[in-house]
Design an enzyme around this catalytic site. Structure first.
Site, PDB file in Angstrom:
ATOM      1  N   ASP A  83      -2.422   6.032  -3.655  1.00  0.00           N
ATOM      2  CA  ASP A  83      -1.319   5.438  -2.895  1.00  0.00           C
ATOM      3  C   ASP A  83      -0.721   4.304  -3.742  1.00  0.00           C
ATOM      4  OD1 ASP A  83      -3.498   3.744  -2.662  1.00  0.00           O
ATOM      5  OD2 ASP A  83      -2.892   3.014  -0.689  1.00  0.00           O
ATOM      6  N   SER A 115       0.815  -1.223   0.000  1.00  0.00           N
ATOM      7  CA  SER A 115       0.000   0.000   0.000  1.00  0.00           C
ATOM      8  C   SER A 115       0.847   1.271   0.000  1.00  0.00           C
ATOM      9  CB  SER A 115      -0.964  -0.046   1.185  1.00  0.00           C
ATOM     10  OG  SER A 115      -1.890   0.988   1.104  1.00  0.00           O
ATOM     11  N   ASP A 118      -1.106   1.064  -4.059  1.00  0.00           N
ATOM     12  CA  ASP A 118      -1.944   0.037  -4.695  1.00  0.00           C
ATOM     13  C   ASP A 118      -3.246   0.620  -5.226  1.00  0.00           C
ATOM     14  OD1 ASP A 118      -2.780   0.431  -2.059  1.00  0.00           O
ATOM     15  OD2 ASP A 118      -3.696  -1.556  -1.942  1.00  0.00           O
ATOM     16  N   ASP A 149      -5.901   1.784  -3.948  1.00  0.00           N
ATOM     17  CA  ASP A 149      -7.217   1.565  -3.340  1.00  0.00           C
ATOM     18  C   ASP A 149      -7.720   2.863  -2.717  1.00  0.00           C
ATOM     19  OD1 ASP A 149      -5.358   1.521  -1.253  1.00  0.00           O
ATOM     20  OD2 ASP A 149      -6.458   0.037  -0.079  1.00  0.00           O
TER      21      ASP A 149
END
Ligand code: MG
Length: 449
Positions: A233, A96, A235, A237
């Site tokens: 960020d 992340s 990843d 999400d």
């Protein structure tokens, strides 16, 4: 939380604690847990991603599970692919927003939400036991590669339409959203300027989108006279937004705006958020027919509530949003499309943001050794009644007390030896008065614990 799985799957420094050996065991444990079926796997841009992904794949195949490798994929694309390929689970190799030396393994359910702590505990028990399912040579799983990006875009365009074209600056932070997020914005008909979209695993900016890390995005939005800036960020999400005037929009404000727009798009209903979200959301969505429900902190808790009881929108005040009409995976890229649709229907974000109420938020950290946390929370629970005149107490994650025009959240940190106090009030004076009392209460509780 177990030995390996923390609040967001496994997350450690790659090749130190998170080795290929451990990743192999996680693959075997997941395959044993599933007992067969198909798993979708994707990775973010980190240099250790391929190494760890191959190890997890080997483990899964050895248990007779078939694997679909979608390669470089933001978390939301993996979530989408689980549904698309009707897989039994998904795996993302990502850390992340952590620094580049970290990596992680997070597991996802067929409905797109992450594994719950209970499910992770089961995986961990299998991992610890070393009792893995092992199939004969002719039952070893098969591996195929797939690219679900075109299907993702097609599905997104069925749900989001723009009447006009906008200039959008996308800052993917050299993360997994580097390709899909600008691609989707282009397909929506926008003019797109891409920043930090070289997916090398070497990060130009801090990965957590905030006012400081997005200074280059803010400058570019201004220089290009763009209509909006969107950032993710590692990843993707999560979504962070810079408005048409080049200002970072506070997360609480974006949460309120998007919740409000979702009520307009999909109709009245429940808005699910976490106990650390402020009053602005409640005050903003109530006139629009929204009812706010609060859960524990974390995307799993929000998704779980949406899965069980339904709702129009789920979001945390960290830019992690879930749109149940889409799926239950937090999706910063689809969120970006919705932000553009909101602008198209309602106007520029800098104008819309003025309608969101602002209150005074204060935060404090009080040192507290980990072994004292549980007892200190018990003492706080006993003492709040004597110290504060509140109307409601929510104890699903820490202790949150609420009155008509203020709230306080007492919560032990999951990662550091500290107690956190977060509070919100309508005036500076009231906020300071509450914080003074709250700090004294926590200090005494920690001392007595
Ligand atoms: Mg993330």
């Amino acid at each position: 939380m177990g030995k390996y799985f923390g609040t967001s799957g496994i997350r450690e420094v790659a090749n130190e604690k998170l080795t290929p050996e451990l990743a192999l065991k996680v693959g075997k444990a997941l395959g044993t847990y599933l007992g067969g079926g198909t798993v979708v796997i994707g990775k973010d841009t980190r240099t250790s991603g391929e190494m760890l992904k191959q190890a997890v794949i080997s483990g899964l195949l050895s248990t007779g599970v078939d694997v679909i490798d979608i390669g470089l994929a933001p978390t939301p694309l993996t979530g989408f692919a689980i549904g698309l390929y009707e897989a039994d689970a998904g795996v993302t190799i990502t850390a992340s927003h952590n620094p580049p030396e970290y990596n992680g393994i997070k597991v996802w359910q067929p409905n797109g939400m992450a594994y719950t702590p209970e499910m992770e505990n089961e995986l961990e028990a299998i991992l610890e036991s070393g009792n893995f399912r092992k199939v004969a040579w002719n039952e070893i799983g098969t591996l195929r590669r797939a690219d679900p990006k075109a299907e993702y875009i097609k599905k997104a365009l069925e749900m989001v339409h723009l009447d006009n074209s906008y200039t959008v600056v996308v800052d993917s932070g050299n993360g997994a959203g580097s390709i899909l997020s600008p691609y989707l914005q282009c397909e929506l008909g926008n003019r797109v300027i891409s920043l930090n979209s070289h997916p090398s695993g070497f990060f130009v900016r801090e990965l957590e989108p905030n006012a400081k890390s997005l200074s280059a995005l803010a400058k570019t939005v201004k220089a290009m006279k763009a209509d909006i800036g969107i950032a993710h960020d590692g990843d993707a999400d999560r979504i962070g937004v810079v408005d048409d005037e080049g200002n970072f929009v506070e997360y609480e404000v974006m949460l309120s705006l998007m919740a409000g727009y979702m009520l307009k798009k999909f109709g009245k209903g429940k808005i699910v958020t976490t106990v650390d979200a402020g009053f602005a959301l409640d005050d903003y969505v109530k006139p629009l027919g929204g009812e706010v429900i609060r859960t524990r902190v974390g995307d799993v808790a929000v998704a779980d509530e949406l899965a069980r009881h339904g709702g129009v929108f789920g979001g945390e005040p960290s830019g992690t949003w879930m749109i149940p009409q889409w799926n239950l995976t937090p999706d910063g890229i689809f969120a970006g499309a919705l932000v553009l649709e909101m602008i198209d229907r309602l106007g520029p974000v800098s104008e819309l943001a003025k309608e969101v109420p602002r209150y005074v938020t204060l935060r404090a950290k009080i040192p507290c050794p980990n072994e004292k946390k549980a007892r200190a929370m018990e003492l706080i629970a006993q003492e709040v009644l004597k110290t504060f005149d509140y109307e409601r107490l929510i104890d699903i994650d820490g202790i949150r007390i609420e009155s008509e025009d203020w709230w306080i959240l007492f919560r032990p940190s999951g990662t550091e030896p500290i107690m956190r106090i977060t509070l919100e009030a309508h005036t500076e004076e009231k906020a300071k008065e509450l914080m003074e009392k709250a700090e004294r209460l926590v200090r005494e509780a920690v001392e007595r614990a």
